[in-house]
Enzyme design. Structure first.
Site, PDB file in Angstrom:
ATOM      1  N   ASP A 103       0.855  -1.181   0.000  1.00 30.99           N
ATOM      2  CA  ASP A 103       0.000   0.000   0.000  1.00 30.99           C
ATOM      3  C   ASP A 103       0.894   1.235   0.000  1.00 30.99           C
ATOM      4  O   ASP A 103       1.894   1.283   0.726  1.00 30.99           O
ATOM      5  CB  ASP A 103      -0.879   0.003   1.265  1.00 30.99           C
ATOM      6  N   ASP A 205      -3.340   4.607  -2.482  1.00 33.48           N
ATOM      7  CA  ASP A 205      -4.474   5.059  -1.677  1.00 33.48           C
ATOM      8  C   ASP A 205      -5.061   6.356  -2.239  1.00 33.48           C
ATOM      9  O   ASP A 205      -4.333   7.255  -2.673  1.00 33.48           O
ATOM     10  CB  ASP A 205      -3.986   5.281  -0.237  1.00 33.48           C
ATOM     11  N   GLU A 287      -6.717   3.204  -5.971  1.00 34.30           N
ATOM     12  CA  GLU A 287      -7.980   3.214  -5.221  1.00 34.30           C
ATOM     13  C   GLU A 287      -8.753   4.446  -5.661  1.00 34.30           C
ATOM     14  O   GLU A 287      -8.322   5.579  -5.421  1.00 34.30           O
ATOM     15  CB  GLU A 287      -7.755   3.260  -3.713  1.00 34.30           C
ATOM     16  N   HIS A 348     -10.976  -3.712   3.231  1.00 33.69           N
ATOM     17  CA  HIS A 348     -10.909  -3.318   4.638  1.00 33.69           C
ATOM     18  C   HIS A 348     -11.798  -2.128   4.975  1.00 33.69           C
ATOM     19  O   HIS A 348     -11.893  -1.755   6.148  1.00 33.69           O
ATOM     20  CB  HIS A 348      -9.460  -2.980   4.999  1.00 33.69           C
ATOM     21  N   ASP A 349     -12.424  -1.517   3.983  1.00 30.55           N
ATOM     22  CA  ASP A 349     -13.267  -0.340   4.210  1.00 30.55           C
ATOM     23  C   ASP A 349     -14.758  -0.617   4.072  1.00 30.55           C
ATOM     24  O   ASP A 349     -15.567   0.302   4.210  1.00 30.55           O
ATOM     25  CB  ASP A 349     -12.892   0.777   3.214  1.00 30.55           C
TER      26      ASP A 349
END
Length: 553
Positions: A103, A205, A287, A348-349
């Site tokens: 990430d 991200d 993302e 994860h969100d």
């Protein structure tokens, strides 16, 4: 493997598996997952059949947002281990044929990053312009109406220097000024640091946030906004302070056209891609939570943007056959020439797929993810049917949940520890886990499911094995087929190979009548019990069943 198939790269043919490192495997008993823990489970991932692991942030961080507030881009947080631990993980992964994706959080740093400490020290510090500073508005308030994703104004006043700094997320996550060439050089060099170490790619991200309007104009009012809409959507009986209501209403009121998805962002994405292209076969994944027609622009005008802007439609859309079917077709049509598609079912969100649609439909969703054209990304634990885990108030960790208690906004439920076996703490840790373990972990865990031929894990492994062995399923063409009711139907083809995928997204039996006079046999059912069954003209699907048919030649 044919010469035609060889032209596809690993990230096009393969399957990506996301690991949330705090929750995957704890090696030292402190209740938090770590790099040696991941290394100890690489054999499991090799057995499962995935091709790459994407590890959520592991950099030094105060953990205000669990690693998405980076204090040093070129080191490892001690709770996860050391650079030596990372190097061992990388070497072991590569020895097993697994790629490693990290990430990268380029939009903002921690307010404890040395760059920001310098930046806020004085107005004339050389790093002042590395972040976004503005004078107060004439009334002394924030410079404009931009809102933080986590609620409230996105501007934080700094008493020492008398200016506001911009933070798209928490106040402890100040945004970098990507219009500054020095910032660009410094951040791109952090990519090179990890590429030089052997990392195979990056998930970037909030890529669409990187550039902000250079005139700092107020965002326009959302024409669909209706005052009081937030209160109408609250769970019955929930009472909130007026301050929180006003923050939530402000987020709904404005369209973020001046602080996200600016045209100039594509210049930055192109520079990120150029760094990746300095190294062979590396991948950049963005993302990006945007509508498809804007999402696909991140591939770049000439294929020089992100290799794969993440496609989150299977997470965001209602689980409805008609909507999903048309979304797949629309996405395929929107893709630029030679752009490689991708699909994401969980992360994860967002709530876990088994919680969003139920475990029966989660099996159908797995078949959808692993048979569509493009690269699939799996989320750890989905392969064993993990659900969201209720978090007691005294164990809540996530910033949004702490700021807005009682609204179910936290992301902790989908971040709970991986369930490895039926022993204490599901085999995740010998200590006290940082988040609670699911009550049903003794039924849904790797050890139990490896021995059950009809389990979630057995289904996932069968799907992955079939996908890997059949070029039609990992690099073949996609064509939608006529459909009816709760069914989705499509064909995957490569050379003379043809597979037809039929998915029943409903809880009633359905009959597919559009097959025509084509002899087929079932190669896999989500019920794991129809292998070799011959079908033609019509196919009966049970409730919550998906089947893969191979067209007989």
């Amino acid at each position: 493997m044919s010469s035609e198939e060889k032209r596809y790269l690993w990230w096009q043919k393969g399957i990506i598996y996301q690991i949330y490192p705090r929750s995957f495997m704890d090696s030292n008993g402190d209740g938090i997952g770590d790099l040696p823990g991941i290394t100890s489970k690489l054999s499991y991932l090799e057995w499962l059949g995935v091709d790459a692991i994407w590890i959520s942030p592991i950099y030094p961080s105060p953990m205000a947002d669990f690693g998405y507030d980076v204090a040093d881009y070129t080191d490892i947080h001690p709770i996860f281990g050391t650079l030596d631990d990372f190097d061992r993980l990388l070497e072991e992964a590569h020895s097993k044929g697994l790629k490693v994706i990290l990430d990268w959080v380029p939009n903002h740093t921690s307010d404890e990053h040395p760059w920001f400490i310098e930046s806020r020290s004085s107005r004339d510090n050389p790093k002042r312009d590395w972040y976004i500073w503005r004078d107060p508005a004439p009334d002394g308030g924030p410079p404009n109406n931009w809102q933080s994703v986590f609620g409230g104004s996105a501007w934080e006043y700094d008493e020492r220097t008398g200016q506001y700094y911009y933070h798209a997320f928490l106040a402890k996550q100040p945004d970098l000024n990507w219009r500054n060439p020095e910032v660009q050089e410094a951040m791109l060099n952090t990519l090179r640091f990890w590429f030089d170490r052997g990392v195979d790619g990056f998930r970037v991200d909030v890529m669409w946030h990187l550039i902000k309007d250079d005139q700092f104009r107020d965002n326009p009012i959302n024409p669909d906004y209706k005052p009081g809409a937030y209160l109408k959507n609250l769970p019955e009986g929930v009472q909130l302070p007026q301050e929180i209501i006003e923050m939530a209403e402000a987020q709904m009121k404005y369209l973020p056209v001046y602080n996200t998805d600016r045209p100039e962002v594509h210049d930055i994405v192109r520079k990120i891609r150029q760094v990746a292209d300095e190294y062979p076969e590396r991948v950049i994944i963005g993302e990006i939570y945007l509508p498809v027609e804007r999402l696909v622009k991140y591939y770049g005008e000439h294929g020089d943007g992100a290799h794969m802007p993440f496609n989150f439609q299977l997470i965001l859309l209602p689980w409805n056959a008609d909507e999903i079917f048309h979304a797949i077709d629309a996405y395929e049509k929107a893709l630029p020439e030679n752009a490689w598609p991708n699909w994401v079912l969980g992360n994860h969100d967002n709530h876990r797929i088994a919680s969003r649609v139920g475990r029966d439909q989660a099996r159908v969703a797995a078949m959808l993810l692993l048979t569509l054209r493009g690269t699939p990304t799996m989320y750890y634990g989905d392969e064993i049917g993990m659900k969201d885990v209720p978090i007691p108030p005294d164990m809540v960790q996530d910033p949004p949940a702490k700021r807005f208690p009682g609204l179910g906004l936290g992301r902790d439920p989908e971040r709970t520890p991986m369930q490895w076996d039926s022993g204490p703490n599901a085999g995740f840790t010998t200590g006290t886990p940082w988040l609670p373990i699911a009550d049903d972990y003794k039924e849904y865990n790797v050890e139990v499911e490896r021995n059950n031929p009809k389990s979630f894990l057995s289904l996932y492994r069968a799907l992955i094995g079939l996908r890997r062995s059949e070029p039609a399923l990992h690099v073949g063409s996609y064509k939608s087929l006529p459909r009816n009711g709760d069914l989705i139907a499509y064909e995957r083809a490569y050379g003379q190979q043809r597979f037809i995928v039929l998915l029943n997204l409903g809880n009633q039996q359905q009959t597919y009548t559009e097959l025509g006079d084509i002899p087929c046999q079932v190669v896999l059912s989500t019920h794991m019990d129809r292998h070799g069954e011959k079908v033609s003209r019509e196919v009966n699907l049970r409730a919550n069943e998906g089947v893969i048919l191979q067209v007989e030649q």
